[in-house]
Scaffold this motif. Sequence first.
Motif, mmCIF file in Angstrom:
data_model
loop_
_atom_site.group_PDB
_atom_site.id
_atom_site.type_symbol
_atom_site.label_atom_id
_atom_site.label_comp_id
_atom_site.label_asym_id
_atom_site.label_seq_id
_atom_site.Cartn_x
_atom_site.Cartn_y
_atom_site.Cartn_z
ATOM 1 N N LYS A 12 14.299 1.615 -11.825
ATOM 2 C CA LYS A 12 15.368 1.878 -11.226
ATOM 3 C C LYS A 12 15.656 1.421 -9.838
ATOM 4 C CE LYS A 12 12.999 6.299 -9.632
ATOM 5 N NZ LYS A 12 12.962 7.694 -9.766
ATOM 6 N N TYR A 13 14.663 0.847 -9.512
ATOM 7 C CA TYR A 13 14.738 0.343 -8.078
ATOM 8 C C TYR A 13 15.026 -1.273 -8.094
ATOM 9 C CZ TYR A 13 12.302 4.502 -6.842
ATOM 10 O OH TYR A 13 11.926 5.893 -6.434
ATOM 11 N N ALA B 138 19.328 -3.518 5.058
ATOM 12 C CA ALA B 138 17.802 -3.238 5.388
ATOM 13 C C ALA B 138 17.749 -2.560 6.830
ATOM 14 C CB ALA B 138 17.166 -4.438 5.334
ATOM 15 N N THR B 139 16.894 -1.778 7.073
ATOM 16 C CA THR B 139 16.643 -1.141 8.281
ATOM 17 C C THR B 139 15.593 -1.758 8.914
ATOM 18 O OG1 THR B 139 15.243 0.716 7.219
ATOM 19 C CG2 THR B 139 17.565 0.856 7.599
ATOM 20 N N LYS C 238 14.392 -4.154 -3.578
ATOM 21 C CA LYS C 238 13.535 -2.950 -4.209
ATOM 22 C C LYS C 238 13.234 -1.883 -2.882
ATOM 23 C CE LYS C 238 9.245 -3.423 -5.272
ATOM 24 N NZ LYS C 238 8.164 -4.055 -6.136
ATOM 25 N N HIS C 239 12.821 -2.329 -1.921
ATOM 26 C CA HIS C 239 12.232 -1.252 -0.874
ATOM 27 C C HIS C 239 13.607 -0.767 -0.094
ATOM 28 C CE1 HIS C 239 7.971 -1.712 -0.783
ATOM 29 N NE2 HIS C 239 8.144 -2.897 -1.314
ATOM 30 N N GLU D 77 14.507 2.898 0.230
ATOM 31 C CA GLU D 77 14.888 3.425 1.554
ATOM 32 C C GLU D 77 16.014 4.561 1.476
ATOM 33 O OE1 GLU D 77 14.840 0.489 4.260
ATOM 34 O OE2 GLU D 77 12.698 0.252 4.410
ATOM 35 N N ARG D 78 17.131 3.735 0.700
ATOM 36 C CA ARG D 78 18.393 4.593 0.568
ATOM 37 C C ARG D 78 18.359 5.619 -0.262
ATOM 38 N NH1 ARG D 78 22.873 1.675 2.056
ATOM 39 N NH2 ARG D 78 24.200 2.620 0.533
ATOM 40 N N LEU D 79 17.506 5.508 -1.292
ATOM 41 C CA LEU D 79 17.312 6.701 -2.163
ATOM 42 C C LEU D 79 16.855 7.859 -1.168
ATOM 43 C CD1 LEU D 79 16.488 5.171 -5.540
ATOM 44 C CD2 LEU D 79 18.499 6.284 -5.114
#
Length: 396
Positions: free
Chosen positions: A16-17, A324-325, A387-388, A392-394
């Motif tokens: 899912k990622y 991306a953060t 993926k990361h 993070e968003r989820l």
Amino acid sequence: MNQLRRFFKYIKDYSKYVDFSLLIIYIVLCTIGLVMIYSASMVGGPRGMLSGAGAVSSTYFYKRQLFAIILSFGIVFFMTYFMHINIIKNKRVQQSSIIGVLILLIATMLFGTEVNGSKSWLNTGIMMIQPAEFLKIVTIIYLAYIYDKKKNLNQMSLDLVAPIILIGFCSGLVMLQPDMGSTLLIFMIIISILMYSGIAFYTMLKTAAVIFGVACVSLLYNLVANGSLLSPHQVARFEVLKNPFKDESGIGYHLSNSLMAIGNGGLFGRGLGNGIMKLGYLPEPHTDFIFAVISEELGLVGVIIIISLLFFIVYKGFMYAALATSMFYRLICIGVASYIGIQTFINLGGVVGLIPLTGVPLPFLSYGGSSMLSLSIAVGLLLMASKHVKQERLNR
């Protein structure tokens, strides 16, 4: 059996990622490239018309590229599902990567094999590798790692410049091979990462001056060692841009035949496998000039589709960079997008006569194990970063 169930459950839960659109486009491009490499080499290979192999079977280049693609798929799958991004952030991994690629570049200068006027290949006993291809990956992960750790990027300091000097030194070794195309690409990757890192404009200008200084030192060494800034075949590549058809049997041979192949394709092409210019007229049809073969056989429609697929990967890189953060993920995405986008431009620009021919392969489509592995690692990095970003968003 239980372990197998747990494995597939892990793959299902973790999928899912994963950005499957990016993964599918990558696989499609590699598949198209494999088909076109077979088409470009199936006649020239047995006749010994393709450099570096002599007379070989019609499937020689196809099989070798297939092996590289299978290995690359395995690397991308492993990086996507089982490799944590923190491994790349490990200091020892970073140091090992830099030292490893530096040793390979020095070994190439001392013991490398010369192909088409460039001493860029190193025979490891198992396979021929091109260390410059892996320097592109090391440049991305090393600069992302360094600038992610820096708290103040608005002041000129040794900590800011030292990584560029180190990468610049490695790039200088590539320039001395000479491989101007890869050197130009690496410098442009550096500039792209710097522009997106948040460095102040004046600091960036000073840093660019350092990069320019490193390039000048390399050119000066070339002047002292060879008596000129550029080798004779590099000078010829600039001269031929004026009118490639003026000397079709001489310095204009490569470019004039490339342009004729592109023109022969028309809207829908002559059909897969039906190209004429690859039959001894077009030099290196399976590597540097694979785009000319694609144009002749698949036409403008096929070219637009392939360029769109490449653009999609570049777009995804910039999209995830914007989302991306983390500075590290952002610079990884920018580095990969710049790598694939700029390399595509350099190859296409050379084949159509916009810029001098450099020998830079067309991403995912040209023959070459080192290039395929390097680009696949880049896609793996982009999938890891995406993926990361999704996680993070989820979580938010």
